[in-house]
Design an enzyme around this catalytic site. Structure first.
Site, PDB file in Angstrom:
ATOM      1  N   GLU A   1      -2.422   6.721   8.697  1.00  0.00           N
ATOM      2  CA  GLU A   1      -3.217   7.575   7.818  1.00  0.00           C
ATOM      3  C   GLU A   1      -4.179   8.382   8.669  1.00  0.00           C
ATOM      4  O   GLU A   1      -4.626   7.916   9.718  1.00  0.00           O
ATOM      5  CB  GLU A   1      -4.057   6.692   6.877  1.00  0.00           C
TER       6      GLU A   1
ATOM      7  N   LYS B   1       0.814  -1.224   0.000  1.00  0.00           N
ATOM      8  CA  LYS B   1       0.000   0.000   0.000  1.00  0.00           C
ATOM      9  C   LYS B   1       0.843   1.267   0.000  1.00  0.00           C
ATOM     10  O   LYS B   1       0.382   2.307  -0.488  1.00  0.00           O
ATOM     11  CB  LYS B   1      -0.978  -0.015   1.172  1.00  0.00           C
TER      12      LYS B   1
ATOM     13  N   ARG C   1      -7.422  -7.643  -9.120  1.00  0.00           N
ATOM     14  CA  ARG C   1      -8.120  -8.914  -9.332  1.00  0.00           C
ATOM     15  C   ARG C   1      -9.588  -8.635  -9.571  1.00  0.00           C
ATOM     16  O   ARG C   1     -10.032  -7.497  -9.468  1.00  0.00           O
ATOM     17  CB  ARG C   1      -7.974  -9.767  -8.071  1.00  0.00           C
TER      18      ARG C   1
HETATM   19  P1  ADP Z   1     -13.553  -7.336  -2.308  1.00  0.00           P
HETATM   20  O1  ADP Z   1     -12.564  -6.236  -2.173  1.00  0.00           O
HETATM   21  O2  ADP Z   1     -13.567  -8.094  -3.562  1.00  0.00           O
HETATM   22  O3  ADP Z   1     -14.847  -6.909  -1.829  1.00  0.00           O
HETATM   23  P2  ADP Z   1     -12.694  -8.635   0.044  1.00  0.00           P
HETATM   24  O4  ADP Z   1     -11.888  -7.540   0.645  1.00  0.00           O
HETATM   25  O5  ADP Z   1     -13.957  -9.040   0.677  1.00  0.00           O
HETATM   26  O6  ADP Z   1     -12.925  -8.395  -1.451  1.00  0.00           O
HETATM   27  O7  ADP Z   1     -11.771  -9.896  -0.169  1.00  0.00           O
HETATM   28  C1  ADP Z   1     -12.128 -10.967  -1.006  1.00  0.00           C
HETATM   29  C2  ADP Z   1     -11.373 -12.163  -0.544  1.00  0.00           C
HETATM   30  O8  ADP Z   1      -9.991 -11.941  -0.699  1.00  0.00           O
HETATM   31  C3  ADP Z   1     -11.571 -12.475   0.916  1.00  0.00           C
HETATM   32  O9  ADP Z   1     -11.526 -13.870   1.043  1.00  0.00           O
HETATM   33  C4  ADP Z   1     -10.384 -11.811   1.576  1.00  0.00           C
HETATM   34  O10 ADP Z   1     -10.109 -12.434   2.802  1.00  0.00           O
HETATM   35  C5  ADP Z   1      -9.326 -12.053   0.542  1.00  0.00           C
HETATM   36  N1  ADP Z   1      -8.231 -11.067   0.524  1.00  0.00           N
HETATM   37  C6  ADP Z   1      -8.345  -9.767   0.176  1.00  0.00           C
HETATM   38  N2  ADP Z   1      -7.151  -9.157   0.208  1.00  0.00           N
HETATM   39  C7  ADP Z   1      -6.240 -10.091   0.581  1.00  0.00           C
HETATM   40  C8  ADP Z   1      -4.816 -10.093   0.802  1.00  0.00           C
HETATM   41  N3  ADP Z   1      -4.069  -9.000   0.640  1.00  0.00           N
HETATM   42  N4  ADP Z   1      -4.236 -11.240   1.181  1.00  0.00           N
HETATM   43  C9  ADP Z   1      -4.983 -12.351   1.350  1.00  0.00           C
HETATM   44  N5  ADP Z   1      -6.306 -12.416   1.150  1.00  0.00           N
HETATM   45  C10 ADP Z   1      -6.940 -11.322   0.780  1.00  0.00           C
HETATM   46  P1  ADP Z   2      -8.397  -3.562   2.734  1.00  0.00           P
HETATM   47  O1  ADP Z   2      -7.160  -3.748   1.927  1.00  0.00           O
HETATM   48  O2  ADP Z   2      -8.425  -4.387   3.959  1.00  0.00           O
HETATM   49  O3  ADP Z   2      -9.623  -3.650   1.901  1.00  0.00           O
HETATM   50  P2  ADP Z   2      -8.691  -0.672   2.670  1.00  0.00           P
HETATM   51  O4  ADP Z   2      -7.539   0.247   2.719  1.00  0.00           O
HETATM   52  O5  ADP Z   2      -9.338  -0.866   1.362  1.00  0.00           O
HETATM   53  O6  ADP Z   2      -8.281  -2.062   3.290  1.00  0.00           O
HETATM   54  O7  ADP Z   2      -9.768  -0.173   3.714  1.00  0.00           O
HETATM   55  C1  ADP Z   2     -10.893  -0.952   4.053  1.00  0.00           C
HETATM   56  C2  ADP Z   2     -11.943  -0.063   4.705  1.00  0.00           C
HETATM   57  O8  ADP Z   2     -11.409   0.549   5.877  1.00  0.00           O
HETATM   58  C3  ADP Z   2     -12.416   1.101   3.848  1.00  0.00           C
HETATM   59  O9  ADP Z   2     -13.455   0.729   2.979  1.00  0.00           O
HETATM   60  C4  ADP Z   2     -12.882   2.087   4.903  1.00  0.00           C
HETATM   61  O10 ADP Z   2     -14.150   1.748   5.402  1.00  0.00           O
HETATM   62  C5  ADP Z   2     -11.863   1.880   6.007  1.00  0.00           C
HETATM   63  N1  ADP Z   2     -10.720   2.814   5.868  1.00  0.00           N
HETATM   64  C6  ADP Z   2      -9.537   2.574   5.260  1.00  0.00           C
HETATM   65  N2  ADP Z   2      -8.711   3.647   5.335  1.00  0.00           N
HETATM   66  C7  ADP Z   2      -9.404   4.597   6.010  1.00  0.00           C
HETATM   67  C8  ADP Z   2      -9.119   5.933   6.430  1.00  0.00           C
HETATM   68  N3  ADP Z   2      -7.949   6.503   6.185  1.00  0.00           N
HETATM   69  N4  ADP Z   2     -10.079   6.620   7.099  1.00  0.00           N
HETATM   70  C9  ADP Z   2     -11.292   6.048   7.372  1.00  0.00           C
HETATM   71  N5  ADP Z   2     -11.609   4.797   7.021  1.00  0.00           N
HETATM   72  C10 ADP Z   2     -10.689   4.065   6.349  1.00  0.00           C
END
Ligand code: ADP
Ligand code: ADP
Ligand code: MG
Length: 472
Positions: free
Chosen positions: A199, A115, A291
């Site tokens: 962040e 990230k 993906r």
């Molecule tokens: P989406 O972003 O498609 O809504 P999710 O965040 O729900 O997806 O993740 C979809 C699947 O991928 C879940 O099974 C989640 O645990 C897995 N997953 C997402 N990011 C990672 C990662 N960086 N490493 C391992 N598994 C991941």
């Molecule tokens: P992941 O890789 O687990 O999906 P993300 O960075 O996409 O992580 O963040 C997942 C969720 O966490 C976001 O959809 C939001 O709800 C919350 N989030 C992430 N970063 C922030 C932020 N800087 N401030 C507030 N909420 C956040």
């Protein structure tokens, strides 16, 4: 075009990919782990291969999966989501063995999978990001100094994280220290990478993400946005397309930014650029998922574009036929994740046998499922058992139709999120579009739902009452 596609996944997404291959006239090979031998994707594919006893030896063994392709003459691999989909090793092994990986290059995956690298890359492309640390942060003193500078609350995030894990919010310096330790520990356990960064915590934002399609010749477009603000513990529960919030101007601006993000890493294939949108209309890039995404179905429904088919065509070297100006959004779509969990008990995952299963139907209803009557949900895996995607011409029609479809949905033998989801989509706030990522936390009364009887169950009760009355 490919001859045989190996689907390196399970569950609904494996079925989704097999369906696209079927329509394209491509042979499919499924893989499965021993304890997953009842899974539906095995029956849907042309061929199926046992790859190991459990998830690690099965769905996570890149070397075994590539060797299998060579043995059975599969010339492409679709990784789905989760498992190996964001592991740069798989495309690398594919390349070494003359197999096509249906996804981006290992370089693009590696850059966006970290990230911090991702943020630095998109800043250079002129896309706004959330203020925070420039790199990973280890030192407690340094973290406190930075948090004071950007202002509390702050969020600690895992650099290699995903799936909502390794995220912690801190309101003050003592919480920050705890959050750093907890996030780092969770990230090390889940991803093998303890690195974390800081962040600014954006208050009550919307999660808005853009679906990207890019071919291998630099043609990059987006298919509009999804609002994924209905979340629990940073994990999505309900997703919507299009957003109720975006003006055509903001949609264009954010869509252009998403395309710039993809171009910054020479992205090809399908991907998703995620943003947070704050109350003042400011947007910030948070990450790119390299993906297919769980909630791609809402985009398919409102655009009519088959994203998985496009992924396969792009990987085979086909030029993207669709132009940005050809992408039209019609009506609305709502996707609900049906999870085998008990919302009333802290969303505890449920394993066990499904004793009866009746899915909804009718106008505007799409199901991407993985379960059936008599199926036993194994442990080990995600608790999502089906996705319900509902479409309509207006927001109101779509929301009411979603509630209707959920009321028709009946899964017995296990606990599911169906009744909880029904409560959400029927709520005044949801209907009026008044929600942010805090929605579930701010409305705990939604958990006081009563398990509703589906029409099917009612029919059963009526027929047994009649039977009892007539002495049958
Ligand atoms: P989406 O972003 O498609 O809504 P999710 O965040 O729900 O997806 O993740 C979809 C699947 O991928 C879940 O099974 C989640 O645990 C897995 N997953 C997402 N990011 C990672 C990662 N960086 N490493 C391992 N598994 C991941
Ligand atoms: P992941 O890789 O687990 O999906 P993300 O960075 O996409 O992580 O963040 C997942 C969720 O966490 C976001 O959809 C939001 O709800 C919350 N989030 C992430 N970063 C922030 C932020 N800087 N401030 C507030 N909420 C956040
Ligand atoms: Mg995310």
């Amino acid at each position: 075009m490919f001859k045989k596609v190996l689907v390196a996944n399970r569950g609904e997404i494996a079925t989704r990919i097999i369906r696209a291959c079927n329509e394209m006239g491509l042979k499919t090979a499924a893989i499965f782990a021993q304890e997953d031998c009842e899974a539906l994707h095995i029956r849907k594919a042309d061929e199926a291969y046992l790859v190991g006893p459990g998830p690690i030896e099965g769905y996570l063994n890149a070397h075994r999966i590539v060797d299998l392709c060579l043995e059975i003459g599969a010339d492409a691999i679709h990784p789905g989501y989760g498992f190996l989909s964001e592991n740069p090793l798989l495309p690398k092994l594919c390349e070494q063995n003359g197999i096509t990986f249906i996804g981006p290059t290992s370089e693009a995956i590696a850059m966006m999978g970290d990230k911090i690298t991702a943020k630095q890359t998109v800043i250079k492309a002129g896309v706004p990001t959330v203020p925070g640390s420039e790199g990973n942060i280890e030192d407690h003193k340094e973290a406190i100094k930075l948090a004071e500078k950007i202002g509390y609350p702050v969020m600690v995030k895992a650099t290699g994280g995903g799936g909502g894990r390794g995220l912690r919010v801190a309101q003050n310096s003592s919480q920050l220290l705890e959050a750093m330790d907890a996030a780092s520990r969770e990230a090390k356990g889940a991803f093998g990478k303890p690195e974390i960064f800081l962040e600014k915590y954006i208050e009550e934002p919307h999660h808005i993400e853009f679906q990207i399609l890019a071919d291998k010749y630099g043609n990059t477009i987006h298919l509009g946005e999804r609002d994924c603000s209905i979340q629990r513990r940073h994990q999505k529960l309900i997703e919507i397309a299009p957003s109720l919030l975006l003006t055509p101007e903001l949609r264009k601006e954010m869509g252009d930014a998403a395309v710039r993000v993809a171009k910054a890493v020479n992205y090809s294939n399908a991907g998703t650029v995620e943003f947070l949108l704050d109350k003042n209309g400011n947007y910030y890039f948070i990450e790119m998922n390299t993906r297919i995404q769980v909630e791609h179905t809402v985009t398919e429904v409102v655009t009519g574009v088959d994203i998985v088919k496009n992924m396969i065509e792009i990987a085979s070297g086909k030029k993207l036929e669709l132009k940005q100006e050809d992408v039209l959004i019609r009506g609305y779509a709502i996707e609900c994740r049906i999870n085998a969990e008990d919302p009333k008990r802290g969303f505890m995952p449920y394993v066990g046998k499904i004793t009866s299963y009746t899915s909804p139907g009718g106008i505007g209803v799409r199901i991407d499922g993985t379960v059936y009557q008599g199926y036993t949900i194994p442990g080990f895996y995600d608790s999502m058992v089906a996705k319900l995607t509902v479409s309509g011409l207006t927001w109101e029609e779509t929301a009411k139709r979603t509630a209707r479809a959920l009321r028709e949905y009946s899964v017995k033998g296990i606990k599911t999120t169906i009744s909880f989801l029904t409560e959400i989509v029927q709520s005044e706030k949801f209907l009026s579009g008044d929600f942010s990522t805090k929605f579930i936390d701010e409305n705990p009364e939604l958990l006081n739902y009563e398990e509703k009887l589906a029409k099917e169950d009612l029919a059963l009760i009526i027929s047994s009452a009649i039977a009892a009355h007539s002495g049958l």
